[in-house]
Design an enzyme around this catalytic site. Structure first.
Site, mmCIF file in Angstrom:
data_model
loop_
_atom_site.group_PDB
_atom_site.id
_atom_site.type_symbol
_atom_site.label_atom_id
_atom_site.label_comp_id
_atom_site.label_asym_id
_atom_site.label_seq_id
_atom_site.Cartn_x
_atom_site.Cartn_y
_atom_site.Cartn_z
ATOM 1 N N ASN A 187 0.876 -1.175 0.000
ATOM 2 C CA ASN A 187 0.000 0.000 0.000
ATOM 3 C C ASN A 187 0.912 1.223 0.000
ATOM 4 O O ASN A 187 1.462 1.586 1.040
ATOM 5 C CB ASN A 187 -0.891 -0.038 1.254
ATOM 6 C CG ASN A 187 -1.707 1.229 1.423
ATOM 7 O OD1 ASN A 187 -1.794 2.053 0.509
ATOM 8 N ND2 ASN A 187 -2.301 1.388 2.591
ATOM 9 N N TRP A 188 1.079 1.816 -1.166
ATOM 10 C CA TRP A 188 2.025 2.933 -1.300
ATOM 11 C C TRP A 188 1.488 4.209 -0.639
ATOM 12 O O TRP A 188 2.231 5.175 -0.473
ATOM 13 C CB TRP A 188 2.331 3.211 -2.773
ATOM 14 C CG TRP A 188 3.044 2.093 -3.486
ATOM 15 C CD1 TRP A 188 3.361 0.860 -2.986
ATOM 16 C CD2 TRP A 188 3.548 2.122 -4.832
ATOM 17 N NE1 TRP A 188 4.022 0.117 -3.939
ATOM 18 C CE2 TRP A 188 4.148 0.868 -5.089
ATOM 19 C CE3 TRP A 188 3.537 3.075 -5.858
ATOM 20 C CZ2 TRP A 188 4.737 0.553 -6.313
ATOM 21 C CZ3 TRP A 188 4.113 2.764 -7.079
ATOM 22 C CH2 TRP A 188 4.717 1.502 -7.301
ATOM 23 N N LYS A 189 0.228 4.224 -0.325
ATOM 24 C CA LYS A 189 -0.420 5.428 0.229
ATOM 25 C C LYS A 189 -0.137 6.617 -0.690
ATOM 26 O O LYS A 189 0.004 6.426 -1.904
ATOM 27 C CB LYS A 189 0.038 5.674 1.674
ATOM 28 C CG LYS A 189 -0.150 4.407 2.532
ATOM 29 C CD LYS A 189 0.018 4.632 4.006
ATOM 30 C CE LYS A 189 -0.212 3.317 4.735
ATOM 31 N NZ LYS A 189 -0.115 3.455 6.190
ATOM 32 N N HIS A 238 -9.539 1.224 4.653
ATOM 33 C CA HIS A 238 -8.277 1.438 5.372
ATOM 34 C C HIS A 238 -8.521 2.401 6.538
ATOM 35 O O HIS A 238 -9.314 3.337 6.418
ATOM 36 C CB HIS A 238 -7.211 2.003 4.427
ATOM 37 C CG HIS A 238 -5.851 2.009 5.054
ATOM 38 N ND1 HIS A 238 -5.455 2.998 5.913
ATOM 39 C CD2 HIS A 238 -4.833 1.122 4.988
ATOM 40 C CE1 HIS A 238 -4.226 2.722 6.345
ATOM 41 N NE2 HIS A 238 -3.827 1.594 5.794
ATOM 42 N N GLU A 268 -6.929 4.820 7.631
ATOM 43 C CA GLU A 268 -6.729 6.239 7.319
ATOM 44 C C GLU A 268 -7.956 6.817 6.617
ATOM 45 O O GLU A 268 -8.320 7.980 6.823
ATOM 46 C CB GLU A 268 -5.455 6.408 6.462
ATOM 47 C CG GLU A 268 -4.198 6.223 7.314
ATOM 48 C CD GLU A 268 -2.987 5.686 6.580
ATOM 49 O OE1 GLU A 268 -2.947 5.748 5.335
ATOM 50 O OE2 GLU A 268 -2.071 5.185 7.261
ATOM 51 N N GLU A 320 -5.582 -4.827 10.525
ATOM 52 C CA GLU A 320 -4.576 -3.790 10.740
ATOM 53 C C GLU A 320 -4.893 -3.021 12.019
ATOM 54 O O GLU A 320 -5.674 -2.056 11.994
ATOM 55 C CB GLU A 320 -4.568 -2.806 9.561
ATOM 56 C CG GLU A 320 -4.196 -3.446 8.243
ATOM 57 C CD GLU A 320 -3.586 -2.417 7.294
ATOM 58 O OE1 GLU A 320 -2.474 -2.670 6.813
ATOM 59 O OE2 GLU A 320 -4.206 -1.364 7.064
ATOM 60 N N GLY A 373 2.289 2.447 10.797
ATOM 61 C CA GLY A 373 3.233 3.548 10.640
ATOM 62 C C GLY A 373 3.898 3.969 11.940
ATOM 63 O O GLY A 373 4.543 5.009 12.005
ATOM 64 N N SER A 405 3.238 -1.958 10.419
ATOM 65 C CA SER A 405 4.680 -2.013 10.700
ATOM 66 C C SER A 405 5.306 -3.382 10.417
ATOM 67 O O SER A 405 6.175 -3.827 11.157
ATOM 68 C CB SER A 405 4.969 -1.561 12.133
ATOM 69 O OG SER A 405 4.591 -0.194 12.297
ATOM 70 N N GLY A 419 2.829 -1.017 4.321
ATOM 71 C CA GLY A 419 2.872 0.402 3.996
ATOM 72 C C GLY A 419 4.301 0.847 3.766
ATOM 73 O O GLY A 419 4.875 0.671 2.692
HETATM 74 P P1 PGA Z 1 2.732 0.431 7.680
HETATM 75 O O1 PGA Z 1 1.293 0.620 7.012
HETATM 76 O O2 PGA Z 1 3.302 -0.865 7.135
HETATM 77 O O3 PGA Z 1 3.517 1.607 7.251
HETATM 78 O O4 PGA Z 1 2.525 0.353 9.153
HETATM 79 C C1 PGA Z 1 0.431 -0.468 6.826
HETATM 80 C C2 PGA Z 1 -0.872 -0.001 6.228
HETATM 81 O O5 PGA Z 1 -1.359 1.068 6.609
HETATM 82 O O6 PGA Z 1 -1.455 -0.671 5.354
#
Ligand code: PGA
Length: 254
Positions: free
Chosen positions: A10-12, A97, A99, A169, A175, A214, A235
């Protein structure tokens, strides 16, 4: 039931024409080291066309990060219809997600609508579920997971999970560098699979449940070794091809 590992990046809201190119080149060059693992990249929507070309001829799948909750195209400024993602080569799309839920106000009902619209267009939804730290501390993890999954089950039925992926998640692990322990992940995954099994044991046994939050090269193997963890939604570590492919290799080695 043998489930194929899936590692999804997931490149966000990261990337550029130049970095996307080197990232995909790096992934493609190491792809043979994890031939049995399914690999998915989810770039920002504006780069789908570019990344589609870059992955051409390589066993790398393309996915969207978000999709409109509308079943028809039309006057929805800024939104992307599921059929458009499909036309641009996506086979998957991330829905719900944390976010999106926290920063853009997506409710369980909106997430459920997105899940349904994605499937109608032929996309496989990657449904994200997870509790906040406050909810975990209050011992509400299972309540939250049941509510989030229940909203989707009520809308589309358990049969829809024959063509879906779930990502657990925990919000406190995204993150933050603070990952769930393998035991915490396994417990949540088993709980989610149990919720599905109560409605359909066969589908529960076949659905892939990814862990996200993470995941790094040094903790992936342990997380993936748990019985109900079928891969990862990555991520930060998906933005470096070496790290991402090391995570894929950890899945391959299971
Ligand atoms: P992260 O993000 O690996 O940077 O913790 C995971 C995600 O939000 O899908």
């Amino acid at each position: 039931m043998q489930r194929q590992y899936l590692v999804a990046g997931n490149w966000k809201m990261n990337g550029s024409l130049e970095t996307n190119r080197s990232l995909i080149t790096g992934i493609a060059s190491q792809r043979t080291h994890c031939a049995n693992v399914e690999v998915l990249v989810c770039p920002p929507a504006v780069y789908l066309a570019q990344v589609r070309e870059l992955i051409d001829g390589h066993p790398i799948n393309l996915g969207g990060q978000n999709v409109a909750d509308q079943d028809k195209t039309g006057a929805f400024t800024g939104e992307t219809h599921a059929a458009m993602l499909r036309e641009m080569g996506c086979t998957y799309v991330i829905v719900g997600h944390s976010e999106r839920r926290a920063l853009y106000g997506e409710t369980d009902a909106v997430v459920a609508a997105k899940f349904g619209v994605a499937q109608v267009a032929g996309l496989v939804p990657v449904l994200c579920l997870g509790e906040t730290l406050e909810e975990r501390d209050r011992d509400q993890t299972e309540t939250v997971l049941a509510r989030q999954l229940g909203a989707v089950l009520d809308r589309v039925g358990v049969g829809a999970f024959a063509r879906a992926v779930i990502a657990y998640e925990p919000v406190w692990a995204i993150g933050t560098g603070r990952t769930a322990s393998a035991g915490q992940a396994q417990a949540a995954h088993a709980f989610i699979r149990g919720l599905l099994a109560a409605r359909d044991a066969k589908i529960a046994g076949s659905v892939r449940i990814l862990y996200g939050g993470s995941v790094k090269p040094d903790n992936a193997a342990e997380l993936f070794s748990s019985q109900d963890v079928d891969g990862g939604l990555i991520g930060g570590a998906s933005l470096k091809s070496g790290d991402f492919m090391a995570i894929c290799a950890a899945a391959q080695a299971q």
